[in-house]
Each structure stands twice: as C-alpha cells, then as structure tokens.
Design a protein around this motif. Structure first.
Motif, PDB file in Angstrom:
ATOM      1  N   THR A  21      90.521 113.441  52.448  1.00 29.36           N
ATOM      2  CA  THR A  21      89.101 113.633  52.185  1.00 29.36           C
ATOM      3  C   THR A  21      88.525 112.359  51.600  1.00 29.36           C
TER       4      THR A  21
ATOM      5  N   THR B  66      84.634 109.868  51.072  1.00 30.37           N
ATOM      6  CA  THR B  66      83.171 109.820  51.087  1.00 30.37           C
ATOM      7  C   THR B  66      82.732 108.390  51.374  1.00 30.37           C
TER       8      THR B  66
ATOM      9  N   ALA C   3      80.348 113.280  53.150  1.00 33.55           N
ATOM     10  CA  ALA C   3      81.705 113.815  53.040  1.00 33.55           C
ATOM     11  C   ALA C   3      82.375 113.763  54.403  1.00 33.55           C
TER      12      ALA C   3
ATOM     13  N   ASP D 193      80.434 115.234  57.758  1.00 36.45           N
ATOM     14  CA  ASP D 193      79.304 116.156  57.679  1.00 36.45           C
ATOM     15  C   ASP D 193      78.012 115.353  57.649  1.00 36.45           C
TER      16      ASP D 193
ATOM     17  N   GLU E 193      79.289 119.448  53.198  1.00 40.33           N
ATOM     18  CA  GLU E 193      79.617 118.961  51.852  1.00 40.33           C
ATOM     19  C   GLU E 193      78.947 117.633  51.531  1.00 40.33           C
ATOM     20  N   SER E 194      78.152 117.110  52.459  1.00 41.91           N
ATOM     21  CA  SER E 194      77.472 115.840  52.211  1.00 41.91           C
ATOM     22  C   SER E 194      76.271 116.028  51.306  1.00 41.91           C
TER      23      SER E 194
ATOM     24  N   ARG F 103      80.171 126.878  55.395  1.00 42.33           N
ATOM     25  CA  ARG F 103      79.228 125.789  55.145  1.00 42.33           C
ATOM     26  C   ARG F 103      78.424 125.386  56.385  1.00 42.33           C
TER      27      ARG F 103
END
Length: 303
Positions: free
Chosen positions: A5, A7, A16, A64, A70-71, A213
């Motif tokens: 994961t 960013t 994200a 995303d 999740e961004s 999501r």
C-alpha cells in the motif's frame, strides 16, 4: 509478487494505491499504471488486472481516483475529468521515483472510464511509452448520450437542470444532495439500462463485485464538469506512440472505443474479445485471461 500500500500526491491530494512488484525483480522493470472503472476502486477490477500483469513481469500501480475510494479530496464522490487525468500523470511521476521501475519504460492501462482518461493523459505526457484500454468508456459521452449512444438528449439536459439547482442550493447554505448512481434493484437497473444496466448493478451492488468503498453516488457538480469535457480530443497527440483498445464483442459501449480509434494518428489496434460484454471484462476470468494475454504481448513489445 509483493503487494504494498502506497500513496502519492496529485494536485495537492493524497492518492491511495497498491503497488505490485514481481518477486524476482533484479534490474528495474517496465511498469504500468492501472486505472479503475467509473465508480470503482483499486480493490476491484483494476486490482485484478494489476496483479495479473505483475505476474507477467511488470511492476504495476492500481490507484483510487481523487475524491473516491481511500484517496483524499473533498467533496467525496466528485468526478472531475481534469483531476482524473492528472491522477494518471501523478502516478507516472510516482513510478519514476521507484527503484524497481525503469523510468523510461512506463505505460498506462485504463479500464472503462479510466480508458478514456488514460488516452487523454497519454496524449499530454510524453513519458508514457504506450497506452492500452479495456472496454473503453468516456464518462462525459456516456452521460450525454447513454451507454449505447442512443439516449434522448433531454435526459442530459434534465441532469444539467438538477446540477444547476444543486449549485444554487449550495450557495444558499442548503444541502445540494447527490446524484445516486444505482437504483435499488437489478430489475430497476434493467428498466433503465437494459442488460448492461443489470450487469453493472450486479457488479457494483450485488455479490458479484461489491466493495464497500466503490462510489454509489456522484456530486451534482460532476455533471456540469463533464458537460464541458471531451477526453478524446487528446487522442491525436498519442501518435506516433501506439494505442491498443480491448473491447467486448457484445459491449454496448463499444461505439466510444471506435470513435477514439478513428482519431488515432499512430499505430492503433482494436482487439475484440469474442462473446464478452462490457462488464464481463471486469471479473470473468475466461475473458480477462484473454485480455491479459494480449496486453502482456503488447506492453512487452512497446514498453
């Protein structure tokens, strides 16, 4: 293969993403940015393609979109074509900083709505060596003309009326509301959008592909932002770099891919997947595996 994961920044927002790296990475490898369908998230179809392409030896990044998943980004549920294109370019920037990646060998892979956005991003970013799309769609065209291109123009005019009213409500401090993307049942989705609508509902709202999501609504100002958007305008700028589109033989949305193909100025190919609808290419492995075989050969040659 290792999934991490991560960013990265895009126009001041935190995006994200999941980074997929083949386990046997020694020398830097070619890399792909993988964009999700409209209302999707990286855990759905874009993650599937990213994982399978990583198994073929590519470093891949599934992200995303800003304002979704999740961004970062407020308001939630905003669909801003300019930002979506910037997200792809920002993802390329991120990959150029990774030691696993050969910064001179980066491609874009866009699925559905991200297909259109990835074409525009490629047109304006010469760091991208090749672009491919799966079941190309262009959100602005789909809102204006419908998934199959036959929608009554009055439908979009009505949406613009609602978007204008929402802006006025927000200016007065009132709740502008949101544009709900899916009806309550598959039957209602079918009444609105035929079999394509049913399949979309089953994927996003049913057990077939639901993720908590994935976006179930858009902000109303998304509509008037798309009214002024035409991401296909950048397609002629892609040449002399190559462009591949993979389309389902039964996809009612294929007219958009054909339009993009007509605008190409460099090497361009449409590859049809026999028997597949638009949504079949999201999650049905008998079709996805055929698409990935084609993508692996294409990116292996050009990236």
């Amino acid at each position: 293969m290792t999934k991490t994961t991560v960013t990265f920044p895009s126009a001041g927002l935190d995006i994200a993403a999941h980074l997929y790296v083949p386990d046997d990475t020694g020398a830097p490898r070619p890399a792909l940015v993988v964009g999700h369908p409209g209302t999707g998230v990286k855990e759905q179809t874009s993650g599937t393609y990213a994982r399978l392409m990583a198994e073929r030896g590519f470093v891949t990044l599934a992200f995303d979109a800003a304002h979704q998943g999740e961004s970062g980004g407020l308001p939630r549920g905003l669909e801003d074509p300019a930002q979506r294109i910037e997200d792809f370019k920002a993802a390329v920037s991120f990959l150029t900083t990774r030691p696993e990646v050969d910064a001179g060998r980066i491609g874009l892979l866009g699925i559905c709505a991200s297909g259109g956005y990835s074409l525009a991003a490629t047109g304006g970013d010469h760091r991208v060596k090749a672009v491919a799309t799966v079941c190309t769609a262009e959100p602005a065209r789909q809102f204006r003309y419908g998934a199959d291109g036959t929608q009554d123009p009055a439908v979009f005019q009505g949406l613009l009326d609602a978007a204008a009213q929402a802006r006025t409500a927000a200016a007065r401090g009132e709740d502008p509301g949101v544009l709900t993307m899916f009806p309550e049942t598959a039957a209602e989705a079918g009444a609105l959008g035929g079999q394509h609508g049913i399949e979309g509902w089953e994927y996003y709202c049913g057990a077939r592909g639901h993720h908590e999501r994935s976006a179930k609504f858009l902000t109303w100002d998304s509509v008037d932002k798309m009214a002024a958007s035409d991401v296909f305008h950048a397609v002629p700028l892609i040449g002399p770099r190559p462009m591949l589109q993979i389309l389902g033989e039964r996809a009612v949305t294929a007219w958009m891919g054909l339009e993009a193909h007509r605008r190409a100025t460099g090497p361009a190919e449409i590859h049809w997947i026999a028997g597949a609808s638009h949504v079949d290419l999201y999650d049905k492995r008998e079709y996805i595996d055929l698409a990935v075989d084609k993508l692996a050969g294409y990116f292996g040659q050009y990236v």
